[in-house]
Write a protein that holds these residues in place. Structure first.
Motif, PDB file in Angstrom:
ATOM      1  N   SER A   1       1.211  -1.764  -8.559  1.00 44.09           N
ATOM      2  CA  SER A   1       2.036  -0.859  -7.759  1.00 44.09           C
ATOM      3  C   SER A   1       3.472  -1.365  -7.666  1.00 44.09           C
ATOM      4  O   SER A   1       4.423  -0.578  -7.680  1.00 44.09           O
ATOM      5  N   THR A   2       3.646  -2.685  -7.612  1.00 39.80           N
ATOM      6  CA  THR A   2       4.986  -3.254  -7.544  1.00 39.80           C
ATOM      7  C   THR A   2       5.745  -3.021  -8.840  1.00 39.80           C
ATOM      8  O   THR A   2       6.913  -2.621  -8.833  1.00 39.80           O
ATOM      9  N   GLU A   3       5.104  -3.287  -9.967  1.00 40.99           N
ATOM     10  CA  GLU A   3       5.744  -3.055 -11.260  1.00 40.99           C
ATOM     11  C   GLU A   3       6.142  -1.589 -11.420  1.00 40.99           C
ATOM     12  O   GLU A   3       7.240  -1.272 -11.886  1.00 40.99           O
TER      13      GLU A   3
ATOM     14  N   LEU B   1       0.822  -1.208   0.000  1.00 41.74           N
ATOM     15  CA  LEU B   1       0.000   0.000   0.000  1.00 41.74           C
ATOM     16  C   LEU B   1       0.856   1.257   0.000  1.00 41.74           C
ATOM     17  O   LEU B   1       0.507   2.252  -0.635  1.00 41.74           O
ATOM     18  N   ARG B   2       1.974   1.223   0.704  1.00 43.12           N
ATOM     19  CA  ARG B   2       2.871   2.377   0.695  1.00 43.12           C
ATOM     20  C   ARG B   2       3.424   2.614  -0.706  1.00 43.12           C
ATOM     21  O   ARG B   2       3.554   3.749  -1.143  1.00 43.12           O
ATOM     22  N   ARG B   3       3.724   1.533  -1.423  1.00 44.16           N
ATOM     23  CA  ARG B   3       4.209   1.684  -2.788  1.00 44.16           C
ATOM     24  C   ARG B   3       3.154   2.308  -3.684  1.00 44.16           C
ATOM     25  O   ARG B   3       3.466   3.036  -4.615  1.00 44.16           O
ATOM     26  N   GLY B   4       1.883   1.995  -3.407  1.00 42.29           N
ATOM     27  CA  GLY B   4       0.810   2.484  -4.268  1.00 42.29           C
ATOM     28  C   GLY B   4       0.369   3.898  -3.985  1.00 42.29           C
ATOM     29  O   GLY B   4      -0.436   4.462  -4.725  1.00 42.29           O
ATOM     30  N   ALA B   5       0.876   4.502  -2.902  1.00 42.37           N
ATOM     31  CA  ALA B   5       0.449   5.858  -2.563  1.00 42.37           C
ATOM     32  C   ALA B   5       1.014   6.871  -3.550  1.00 42.37           C
ATOM     33  O   ALA B   5       2.091   6.690  -4.105  1.00 42.37           O
ATOM     34  N   GLY B   6       0.269   7.932  -3.776  1.00 36.50           N
ATOM     35  CA  GLY B   6       0.722   8.976  -4.684  1.00 36.50           C
ATOM     36  C   GLY B   6       1.978   9.646  -4.168  1.00 36.50           C
ATOM     37  O   GLY B   6       2.197   9.761  -2.964  1.00 36.50           O
TER      38      GLY B   6
END
Length: 222
Positions: A154-156, A118-123
């Motif tokens: 988000s990982t990619e 989720l942290r990776r996916g944050a703007g």
């Protein structure tokens, strides 16, 4: 509260253990035990992430994830599997999972991985990275290859951003695993290889990613 996580697991004791640790970490939790109910819950509840067991009866976890992605739903998915040799398939090109854990697993580690995804996916801040015809808008979390927008997990997205931020630098697999996934290289560098393959397939001939045999990966400069 940091958002609702959907846990899809048909073993009640495991589902309750996962839910306990996620709630301790500040998440709301909703549980389902079969694939069809999981898909209905995804549409109804709009969770921030899905913890998805592979071995569900009826519609299994792979089919649930495939259905989500085919419908344009890129909610982060973390697979739970009893077989380590399934990893390539779970993170493979047609599925687009963000991470996985294998049974038996530490529920504390699983909660940490959900938070990391989720942290990776944050703007992020207003920043645009480019390499050839590939462009990443960091703030909006969007990617293009030429004029074509590319749907990335988000990982990619963060793996590609890590490479593009330092063009020409050769990253070892363990360095990428630590920087992007947030855990030690001992967790399995094969994950990096699978995601690199996934990125190359999505970016096609415009991919700037270069393999440095015996070392790791680099991205060609702008």
């Amino acid at each position: 509260m940091t958002g609702l996580v959907l846990v899809v697991e048909d073993e009640t004791a495991i589902a309750e253990l996962i839910a306990l640790y996620l709630r301790r970490d500040g998440f709301g939790v909703h549980t389902e035990s079969d694939g069809d109910a999981a898909l209905a819950a995804v549409r109804r509840l709009r969770p921030v992430a899905v913890v998805l067991d592979i071995g569900l009866s009826g519609k299994d976890g792979v089919e649930v994830c495939r259905t989500m992605r085919a419908g344009g739903d890129w909610t982060p998915v973390l697979f739970v599997t009893a077989r380590d040799d399934e990893v390539d398939r779970l993170l493979g090109l047609e599925l687009g999972a963000d991470d996985y854990v294998t049974k038996p697993f530490s529920p504390r580690e699983l909660a940490l991985r959900v938070r990391t995804v989720l942290r990776r996916g944050a703007g992020g801040p207003a920043e645009v990275l480019t390499a050839g015809q590939v462009r990443l808008d960091i703030g909006q979390r969007r990617a293009w290859a030429g004029d074509r927008e590319v749907a990335l997990t988000s990982t990619e997205f963060d793996l590609l951003a890590q490479l593009l931020r330092q063009p020409g630098r050769v990253f070892e697999r363990g360095q990428l695993l630590s920087a992007v996934w947030g855990y030690a290289a001992s967790a399995g560098t094969r994950t990096v290889d699978v995601h690199i393959a996934q990125l190359r397939a999505k970016l096609g001939e415009m991919s700037p990613i270069r393999t440095v045999r015996g070392v790791g990966y680099a991205a060609d400069g702008a």
